[in-house]
Design a protein around this motif. Structure first.
Motif, PDB file in Angstrom:
ATOM      1  N   ILE A 284      50.241  34.966  40.350  1.00  0.00           N
ATOM      2  CA  ILE A 284      49.030  34.944  39.537  1.00  0.00           C
ATOM      3  C   ILE A 284      48.559  36.361  39.245  1.00  0.00           C
ATOM      4  O   ILE A 284      48.266  36.709  38.091  1.00  0.00           O
ATOM      5  CB  ILE A 284      47.926  34.105  40.219  1.00  0.00           C
ATOM      6  CG1 ILE A 284      48.338  32.626  40.247  1.00  0.00           C
ATOM      7  CG2 ILE A 284      46.582  34.305  39.522  1.00  0.00           C
ATOM      8  CD1 ILE A 284      47.484  31.750  41.163  1.00  0.00           C
ATOM      9  N   GLN A 285      48.490  37.202  40.276  1.00  0.00           N
ATOM     10  CA  GLN A 285      48.039  38.585  40.081  1.00  0.00           C
ATOM     11  C   GLN A 285      48.991  39.355  39.177  1.00  0.00           C
ATOM     12  O   GLN A 285      48.555  40.097  38.294  1.00  0.00           O
ATOM     13  CB  GLN A 285      47.892  39.301  41.426  1.00  0.00           C
ATOM     14  CG  GLN A 285      47.267  40.681  41.296  1.00  0.00           C
ATOM     15  CD  GLN A 285      45.869  40.625  40.711  1.00  0.00           C
ATOM     16  OE1 GLN A 285      44.994  39.967  41.239  1.00  0.00           O
ATOM     17  NE2 GLN A 285      45.651  41.321  39.604  1.00  0.00           N
ATOM     18  N   GLY A 286      50.291  39.194  39.375  1.00  0.00           N
ATOM     19  CA  GLY A 286      51.269  39.888  38.536  1.00  0.00           C
ATOM     20  C   GLY A 286      51.144  39.506  37.078  1.00  0.00           C
ATOM     21  O   GLY A 286      51.231  40.361  36.188  1.00  0.00           O
ATOM     22  N   CYS A 287      50.918  38.239  36.802  1.00  0.00           N
ATOM     23  CA  CYS A 287      50.758  37.786  35.416  1.00  0.00           C
ATOM     24  C   CYS A 287      49.436  38.260  34.823  1.00  0.00           C
ATOM     25  O   CYS A 287      49.376  38.631  33.644  1.00  0.00           O
ATOM     26  CB  CYS A 287      50.880  36.267  35.344  1.00  0.00           C
ATOM     27  SG  CYS A 287      52.565  35.676  35.633  1.00  0.00           S
ATOM     28  N   GLU A 288      48.383  38.275  35.643  1.00  0.00           N
ATOM     29  CA  GLU A 288      47.097  38.801  35.179  1.00  0.00           C
ATOM     30  C   GLU A 288      47.224  40.284  34.847  1.00  0.00           C
ATOM     31  O   GLU A 288      46.692  40.744  33.835  1.00  0.00           O
ATOM     32  CB  GLU A 288      46.007  38.584  36.227  1.00  0.00           C
ATOM     33  CG  GLU A 288      45.533  37.157  36.315  1.00  0.00           C
ATOM     34  CD  GLU A 288      44.502  36.925  37.423  1.00  0.00           C
ATOM     35  OE1 GLU A 288      44.137  37.890  38.146  1.00  0.00           O
ATOM     36  OE2 GLU A 288      44.082  35.766  37.573  1.00  0.00           O
ATOM     37  N   ASP A 289      47.933  41.041  35.689  1.00  0.00           N
ATOM     38  CA  ASP A 289      48.122  42.473  35.453  1.00  0.00           C
ATOM     39  C   ASP A 289      48.834  42.739  34.133  1.00  0.00           C
ATOM     40  O   ASP A 289      48.603  43.768  33.490  1.00  0.00           O
ATOM     41  CB  ASP A 289      48.915  43.117  36.600  1.00  0.00           C
ATOM     42  CG  ASP A 289      48.127  43.177  37.903  1.00  0.00           C
ATOM     43  OD1 ASP A 289      46.901  42.943  37.891  1.00  0.00           O
ATOM     44  OD2 ASP A 289      48.772  43.449  38.949  1.00  0.00           O
ATOM     45  N   LEU A 290      49.702  41.812  33.711  1.00  0.00           N
ATOM     46  CA  LEU A 290      50.431  41.962  32.449  1.00  0.00           C
ATOM     47  C   LEU A 290      49.681  41.351  31.261  1.00  0.00           C
ATOM     48  O   LEU A 290      50.151  41.413  30.131  1.00  0.00           O
ATOM     49  CB  LEU A 290      51.816  41.320  32.561  1.00  0.00           C
ATOM     50  CG  LEU A 290      52.785  41.996  33.529  1.00  0.00           C
ATOM     51  CD1 LEU A 290      54.054  41.160  33.673  1.00  0.00           C
ATOM     52  CD2 LEU A 290      53.130  43.407  33.035  1.00  0.00           C
ATOM     53  N   GLY A 291      48.541  40.736  31.545  1.00  0.00           N
ATOM     54  CA  GLY A 291      47.740  40.146  30.480  1.00  0.00           C
ATOM     55  C   GLY A 291      48.349  38.893  29.865  1.00  0.00           C
ATOM     56  O   GLY A 291      48.086  38.583  28.708  1.00  0.00           O
ATOM     57  N   LEU A 292      49.150  38.173  30.644  1.00  0.00           N
ATOM     58  CA  LEU A 292      49.790  36.965  30.124  1.00  0.00           C
ATOM     59  C   LEU A 292      48.771  35.831  30.020  1.00  0.00           C
ATOM     60  O   LEU A 292      47.952  35.642  30.910  1.00  0.00           O
ATOM     61  CB  LEU A 292      50.961  36.559  31.015  1.00  0.00           C
ATOM     62  CG  LEU A 292      52.089  37.580  31.130  1.00  0.00           C
ATOM     63  CD1 LEU A 292      53.172  37.066  32.069  1.00  0.00           C
ATOM     64  CD2 LEU A 292      52.669  37.915  29.765  1.00  0.00           C
ATOM     65  N   ASP A 293      48.853  35.085  28.941  1.00  0.00           N
ATOM     66  CA  ASP A 293      47.926  33.986  28.680  1.00  0.00           C
ATOM     67  C   ASP A 293      48.421  32.721  29.377  1.00  0.00           C
ATOM     68  O   ASP A 293      49.069  31.872  28.774  1.00  0.00           O
ATOM     69  CB  ASP A 293      47.811  33.765  27.168  1.00  0.00           C
ATOM     70  CG  ASP A 293      46.712  32.797  26.793  1.00  0.00           C
ATOM     71  OD1 ASP A 293      45.864  32.484  27.651  1.00  0.00           O
ATOM     72  OD2 ASP A 293      46.708  32.348  25.627  1.00  0.00           O
ATOM     73  N   ILE A 294      48.127  32.634  30.685  1.00  0.00           N
ATOM     74  CA  ILE A 294      48.619  31.540  31.517  1.00  0.00           C
ATOM     75  C   ILE A 294      47.473  30.978  32.354  1.00  0.00           C
ATOM     76  O   ILE A 294      46.685  31.725  32.925  1.00  0.00           O
ATOM     77  CB  ILE A 294      49.719  32.016  32.498  1.00  0.00           C
ATOM     78  CG1 ILE A 294      50.902  32.632  31.771  1.00  0.00           C
ATOM     79  CG2 ILE A 294      50.185  30.857  33.382  1.00  0.00           C
ATOM     80  CD1 ILE A 294      51.944  33.234  32.712  1.00  0.00           C
ATOM     81  N   SER A 295      47.420  29.654  32.426  1.00  0.00           N
ATOM     82  CA  SER A 295      46.591  28.969  33.409  1.00  0.00           C
ATOM     83  C   SER A 295      47.533  28.460  34.489  1.00  0.00           C
ATOM     84  O   SER A 295      48.588  27.906  34.176  1.00  0.00           O
ATOM     85  CB  SER A 295      45.868  27.774  32.785  1.00  0.00           C
ATOM     86  OG  SER A 295      44.948  28.209  31.836  1.00  0.00           O
ATOM     87  N   PHE A 296      47.145  28.629  35.729  1.00  0.00           N
ATOM     88  CA  PHE A 296      47.959  28.174  36.852  1.00  0.00           C
ATOM     89  C   PHE A 296      47.311  26.959  37.502  1.00  0.00           C
ATOM     90  O   PHE A 296      46.092  26.921  37.679  1.00  0.00           O
ATOM     91  CB  PHE A 296      48.127  29.288  37.884  1.00  0.00           C
ATOM     92  CG  PHE A 296      48.961  30.426  37.392  1.00  0.00           C
ATOM     93  CD1 PHE A 296      50.339  30.372  37.481  1.00  0.00           C
ATOM     94  CD2 PHE A 296      48.367  31.542  36.834  1.00  0.00           C
ATOM     95  CE1 PHE A 296      51.123  31.420  37.016  1.00  0.00           C
ATOM     96  CE2 PHE A 296      49.139  32.605  36.368  1.00  0.00           C
ATOM     97  CZ  PHE A 296      50.521  32.534  36.461  1.00  0.00           C
ATOM     98  N   THR A 297      48.134  25.985  37.848  1.00  0.00           N
ATOM     99  CA  THR A 297      47.689  24.817  38.580  1.00  0.00           C
ATOM    100  C   THR A 297      48.619  24.632  39.773  1.00  0.00           C
ATOM    101  O   THR A 297      49.705  25.215  39.825  1.00  0.00           O
ATOM    102  CB  THR A 297      47.700  23.551  37.697  1.00  0.00           C
ATOM    103  OG1 THR A 297      49.025  23.302  37.242  1.00  0.00           O
ATOM    104  CG2 THR A 297      46.759  23.698  36.515  1.00  0.00           C
ATOM    105  N   SER A 298      48.179  23.807  40.717  1.00  0.00           N
ATOM    106  CA  SER A 298      48.998  23.576  41.909  1.00  0.00           C
ATOM    107  C   SER A 298      48.510  22.331  42.633  1.00  0.00           C
ATOM    108  O   SER A 298      47.413  21.831  42.353  1.00  0.00           O
ATOM    109  CB  SER A 298      48.932  24.779  42.855  1.00  0.00           C
ATOM    110  OG  SER A 298      47.668  24.883  43.460  1.00  0.00           O
ATOM    111  N   PRO A 299      49.305  21.863  43.590  1.00  0.00           N
ATOM    112  CA  PRO A 299      48.812  20.782  44.443  1.00  0.00           C
ATOM    113  C   PRO A 299      47.725  21.328  45.365  1.00  0.00           C
ATOM    114  O   PRO A 299      47.471  22.536  45.398  1.00  0.00           O
ATOM    115  CB  PRO A 299      50.060  20.382  45.244  1.00  0.00           C
ATOM    116  CG  PRO A 299      50.877  21.631  45.298  1.00  0.00           C
ATOM    117  CD  PRO A 299      50.629  22.322  43.989  1.00  0.00           C
TER     118      PRO A 299
END
Length: 147
Positions: free
Chosen positions: A21-36
């Motif tokens: 999550i942090q790595g993708c945020e650092d790259l500014g990727l437009d992603i929502s993360f979900t999980s169990p």
């Protein structure tokens, strides 16, 4: 540009989710993360409010069904699933999630160390990629999403 949803499935004993999550945020990727649900005790007790069970099988059965409501909905709604297998515990639930993704035709990526390649050969065979580190996953997602 498309907004992506990535489901993070698998072991709950390390910080791999936070690293991705942090790595993708650092790259500014437009992603929502979900999980169990990642709190082990809460997950085990998910069905307890439906009534006390004297036999562990029925407690687990009830809780797994309650947890599956969330898991199935979020997996179906995701664009990609990351399925993490750790070294310490056997993650039958992660293997089940991978099989569910395969049955749905849902893209998934496995994340695990080299020492468990053999037991995961069928799971890896249906995956679109195998990554060994959370950083590998971030690089892969960056390529897929930002290229």
């Amino acid at each position: 540009m498309k907004h992506w949803t990535v489901y993070l499935s698998g072991e709950i004993h390390t910080d791999w989710r936070e690293l991705i999550i942090q790595g993708c945020e650092d790259l500014g990727l437009d992603i929502s993360f979900t999980s169990p649900v990642t709190d082990h005790d809460s997950s085990d007790a998910a069905g307890d409010f439906l009534g006390h069970e004297n036999i562990q099988f029925w407690r687990d059965h009830k809780s797994s069904k309650v947890n599956a409501i969330r898991t199935q909905a979020l997996l179906k709604a995701s664009d990609i699933a990351i399925i993490r297998f750790g070294d310490k515990y056997k993650q039958w639930n992660a293997a089940f999630d991978a099989g569910y993704c395969a049955a749905l035709g849902k893209t998934y990526i496995t994340l695990h160390n080299e020492n468990i390649i053999h037991p995961l050969k069928e799971v890896d065979a249906a995956a679109m990629a195998w990554a060994q580190t959370p950083e590998d996953v971030v690089t892969l997602l960056h390529y897929v999403i930002a290229s």
